[in-house]
Design a protein around this motif. Structure first.
Motif, PDB file in Angstrom:
ATOM      1  N   PHE A 127      21.938  38.132  18.448  1.00  0.00           N
ATOM      2  CA  PHE A 127      21.818  36.893  19.213  1.00  0.00           C
ATOM      3  C   PHE A 127      20.417  36.314  19.087  1.00  0.00           C
ATOM      4  CE2 PHE A 127      20.161  35.071  23.178  1.00  0.00           C
ATOM      5  CZ  PHE A 127      20.864  33.883  23.185  1.00  0.00           C
ATOM      6  N   LEU A 128      19.381  37.158  19.146  1.00  0.00           N
ATOM      7  CA  LEU A 128      18.001  36.665  19.060  1.00  0.00           C
ATOM      8  C   LEU A 128      17.737  36.009  17.712  1.00  0.00           C
ATOM      9  CD1 LEU A 128      16.122  39.634  20.785  1.00  0.00           C
ATOM     10  CD2 LEU A 128      16.527  37.341  21.719  1.00  0.00           C
ATOM     11  N   GLU A 129      18.300  36.571  16.648  1.00  0.00           N
ATOM     12  CA  GLU A 129      18.152  35.975  15.315  1.00  0.00           C
ATOM     13  C   GLU A 129      18.829  34.615  15.270  1.00  0.00           C
ATOM     14  OE1 GLU A 129      19.734  38.788  12.592  1.00  0.00           O
ATOM     15  OE2 GLU A 129      18.143  40.282  12.937  1.00  0.00           O
ATOM     16  N   PHE A 130      20.031  34.540  15.846  1.00  0.00           N
ATOM     17  CA  PHE A 130      20.745  33.266  15.889  1.00  0.00           C
ATOM     18  C   PHE A 130      19.955  32.237  16.691  1.00  0.00           C
ATOM     19  CE2 PHE A 130      23.305  30.625  18.761  1.00  0.00           C
ATOM     20  CZ  PHE A 130      23.879  29.762  17.840  1.00  0.00           C
ATOM     21  N   SER A 131      19.470  32.658  17.851  1.00  0.00           N
ATOM     22  CA  SER A 131      18.740  31.744  18.720  1.00  0.00           C
ATOM     23  C   SER A 131      17.500  31.189  18.023  1.00  0.00           C
ATOM     24  CB  SER A 131      18.334  32.481  20.010  1.00  0.00           C
ATOM     25  OG  SER A 131      17.783  31.588  20.945  1.00  0.00           O
ATOM     26  N   VAL A 134      18.309  28.485  15.436  1.00  0.00           N
ATOM     27  CA  VAL A 134      18.668  27.152  15.941  1.00  0.00           C
ATOM     28  C   VAL A 134      17.519  26.536  16.746  1.00  0.00           C
ATOM     29  CG1 VAL A 134      21.137  27.592  15.936  1.00  0.00           C
ATOM     30  CG2 VAL A 134      19.808  28.136  17.988  1.00  0.00           C
ATOM     31  N   GLY A 135      16.322  27.096  16.579  1.00  0.00           N
ATOM     32  CA  GLY A 135      15.143  26.493  17.187  1.00  0.00           C
ATOM     33  C   GLY A 135      14.775  26.987  18.561  1.00  0.00           C
ATOM     34  N   ASN A 136      15.339  28.118  18.972  1.00  0.00           N
ATOM     35  CA  ASN A 136      15.070  28.640  20.309  1.00  0.00           C
ATOM     36  C   ASN A 136      14.554  30.071  20.187  1.00  0.00           C
ATOM     37  OD1 ASN A 136      15.034  28.923  23.100  1.00  0.00           O
ATOM     38  ND2 ASN A 136      17.192  29.506  23.209  1.00  0.00           N
ATOM     39  N   ASP A 137      13.265  30.212  19.878  1.00  0.00           N
ATOM     40  CA  ASP A 137      12.664  31.519  19.641  1.00  0.00           C
ATOM     41  C   ASP A 137      12.452  32.260  20.956  1.00  0.00           C
ATOM     42  OD1 ASP A 137      11.311  33.720  18.822  1.00  0.00           O
ATOM     43  OD2 ASP A 137       9.551  32.661  18.036  1.00  0.00           O
ATOM     44  N   LEU A 138      13.282  33.274  21.192  1.00  0.00           N
ATOM     45  CA  LEU A 138      13.175  34.072  22.408  1.00  0.00           C
ATOM     46  C   LEU A 138      12.499  35.414  22.162  1.00  0.00           C
ATOM     47  CD1 LEU A 138      16.742  33.463  23.911  1.00  0.00           C
ATOM     48  CD2 LEU A 138      14.596  32.337  24.538  1.00  0.00           C
ATOM     49  N   SER A 139      12.051  35.646  20.941  1.00  0.00           N
ATOM     50  CA  SER A 139      11.447  36.933  20.582  1.00  0.00           C
ATOM     51  C   SER A 139       9.927  36.921  20.723  1.00  0.00           C
ATOM     52  CB  SER A 139      11.819  37.308  19.135  1.00  0.00           C
ATOM     53  OG  SER A 139      13.220  37.336  18.967  1.00  0.00           O
ATOM     54  N   THR A 140       9.320  35.775  20.573  1.00  0.00           N
ATOM     55  CA  THR A 140       7.864  35.672  20.597  1.00  0.00           C
ATOM     56  C   THR A 140       7.338  35.488  22.013  1.00  0.00           C
ATOM     57  OG1 THR A 140       7.900  34.637  18.401  1.00  0.00           O
ATOM     58  CG2 THR A 140       5.879  34.419  19.702  1.00  0.00           C
ATOM     59  N   PRO A 141       6.448  36.356  22.467  1.00  0.00           N
ATOM     60  CA  PRO A 141       5.873  36.213  23.813  1.00  0.00           C
ATOM     61  C   PRO A 141       5.084  34.915  23.951  1.00  0.00           C
ATOM     62  CG  PRO A 141       5.456  38.407  22.919  1.00  0.00           C
ATOM     63  CD  PRO A 141       5.964  37.564  21.780  1.00  0.00           C
ATOM     64  N   MET A 142       5.158  34.310  25.119  1.00  0.00           N
ATOM     65  CA  MET A 142       4.379  33.118  25.440  1.00  0.00           C
ATOM     66  C   MET A 142       3.769  33.319  26.825  1.00  0.00           C
ATOM     67  SD  MET A 142       6.541  29.882  23.919  1.00  0.00           S
ATOM     68  CE  MET A 142       8.198  30.440  24.289  1.00  0.00           C
ATOM     69  N   PRO A 143       2.592  33.951  26.878  1.00  0.00           N
ATOM     70  CA  PRO A 143       1.957  34.269  28.158  1.00  0.00           C
ATOM     71  C   PRO A 143       1.732  33.060  29.058  1.00  0.00           C
ATOM     72  CG  PRO A 143       0.878  35.421  26.354  1.00  0.00           C
ATOM     73  CD  PRO A 143       1.809  34.428  25.736  1.00  0.00           C
ATOM     74  N   GLU A 144       1.501  31.893  28.449  1.00  0.00           N
ATOM     75  CA  GLU A 144       1.249  30.692  29.253  1.00  0.00           C
ATOM     76  C   GLU A 144       2.447  30.279  30.080  1.00  0.00           C
ATOM     77  OE1 GLU A 144       2.118  29.109  25.001  1.00  0.00           O
ATOM     78  OE2 GLU A 144       1.398  30.942  25.998  1.00  0.00           O
ATOM     79  N   TYR A 145       3.637  30.778  29.702  1.00  0.00           N
ATOM     80  CA  TYR A 145       4.859  30.498  30.450  1.00  0.00           C
ATOM     81  C   TYR A 145       5.368  31.744  31.189  1.00  0.00           C
ATOM     82  CZ  TYR A 145       5.024  26.342  27.466  1.00  0.00           C
ATOM     83  OH  TYR A 145       4.723  25.175  26.815  1.00  0.00           O
ATOM     84  N   HIS A 146       4.550  32.788  31.226  1.00  0.00           N
ATOM     85  CA  HIS A 146       4.989  34.062  31.808  1.00  0.00           C
ATOM     86  C   HIS A 146       6.260  34.546  31.107  1.00  0.00           C
ATOM     87  CE1 HIS A 146       2.524  34.027  35.733  1.00  0.00           C
ATOM     88  NE2 HIS A 146       2.059  33.073  34.962  1.00  0.00           N
ATOM     89  N   PHE A 147       6.303  34.347  29.802  1.00  0.00           N
ATOM     90  CA  PHE A 147       7.461  34.761  29.010  1.00  0.00           C
ATOM     91  C   PHE A 147       7.074  35.952  28.151  1.00  0.00           C
ATOM     92  CE2 PHE A 147      10.160  34.365  25.140  1.00  0.00           C
ATOM     93  CZ  PHE A 147      11.378  34.620  25.756  1.00  0.00           C
ATOM     94  N   PRO A 148       7.702  37.117  28.346  1.00  0.00           N
ATOM     95  CA  PRO A 148       7.290  38.343  27.657  1.00  0.00           C
ATOM     96  C   PRO A 148       7.767  38.478  26.219  1.00  0.00           C
ATOM     97  CG  PRO A 148       9.176  38.805  29.041  1.00  0.00           C
ATOM     98  CD  PRO A 148       8.810  37.355  29.305  1.00  0.00           C
ATOM     99  N   GLY A 149       8.723  37.648  25.812  1.00  0.00           N
ATOM    100  CA  GLY A 149       9.352  37.854  24.507  1.00  0.00           C
ATOM    101  C   GLY A 149      10.429  38.913  24.661  1.00  0.00           C
TER     102      GLY A 149
END
Length: 221
Positions: A127-131, A134-149
């Motif tokens: 699912f993460l590869e698919f996401s 299609v332009g929705n990278d859920l694997s890469t952490p984004m600390p500025e959004y409190h998103f751990p990846g």
């Protein structure tokens, strides 16, 4: 296939005849504005625009300065089964970060959550590869959004339209019905959601109990 809801459909269900003309015009303006901020399948899960960044930053700035009640889960929030919304994940991947738009562990939603991050799902590498494709990278952490990846096995509150998009591509991840907010039903019917439920057996029992109680009430009436 799941069709995502549209403003035009919602507007067609309103009885505009009974409203004053000025109220109708105001409603049309508000709905039009809402369209521009809806969760678009062509946009990333978390927008990288300065506007989105500012919105998220201000949200967490408010969280730090205000009481916990500011972003606490709505005590009246219910899941797709019609029972109280359960916690999805309060410690994603051992990072100490809670899932959900409000990062409180719940797939709760509100006026600030324009994308409706209401689906409690358990992600897989597939699912993460698919996401990401299609332009929705859920694997890469984004600390500025409190998103751990995310990595396989992590539990996260996914945007309802994103889950519907994955379903239509045969890539939808499994979900927890009891932790999935009822607003998800605007994008996918309960019958389809149950097919992907990790807690399906428990959910079926809950639905049976609710139906039994409903029948008992009807008999009393």
């Amino acid at each position: 296939r799941i069709r995502t809801t549209s403003t035009a459909l919602a507007l067609s269900r309103l009885n505009m005849i009974s409203l004053p003309i000025y109220s109708c015009l105001l409603l049309l303006i508000l709905l039009k504005l809402g369209d521009s901020f809806s969760c678009n399948n062509n946009l990333p899960f978390l927008k990288t625009s300065e506007t989105r960044k500012s919105s998220i930053s201000s949200l967490f700035a408010q969280e730090e300065s205000d009481s916990e009640e500011t972003i606490a889960v709505d005590p009246n929030a219910v899941n797709v089964l019609g029972t109280p919304l359960r916690c999805c994940c309060s410690d994603v991947g051992g990072t100490g970060i809670g899932t959900g738009f409000y990062r409180n562990g719940y797939c709760s939603t509100g006026e600030q959550d324009l994308g409706r991050h209401t689906v409690c799902c358990k992600v897989t590498d597939k699912f993460l590869e698919f996401s990401k494709a299609v332009g929705n990278d859920l694997s890469t952490p984004m600390p500025e959004y409190h998103f751990p990846g995310l990595k396989e096995g992590d539990i996260w509150c996914l945007c309802a339209q994103r889950w519907a998009q994955a379903y239509n591509a045969d890539m939808a991840p499994k979900i927890f019905l009891q932790a999935t907010h009822e607003k998800t039903l605007d994008h996918a019917p309960i019958e389809i959601l149950k097919e992907f439920a990790i807690d399906k057996d428990e959910a079926e029992k809950i639905l049976k109990d609710l139906n039994d109680k409903r029948d008992q009430l009807n008999n009393l009436l």
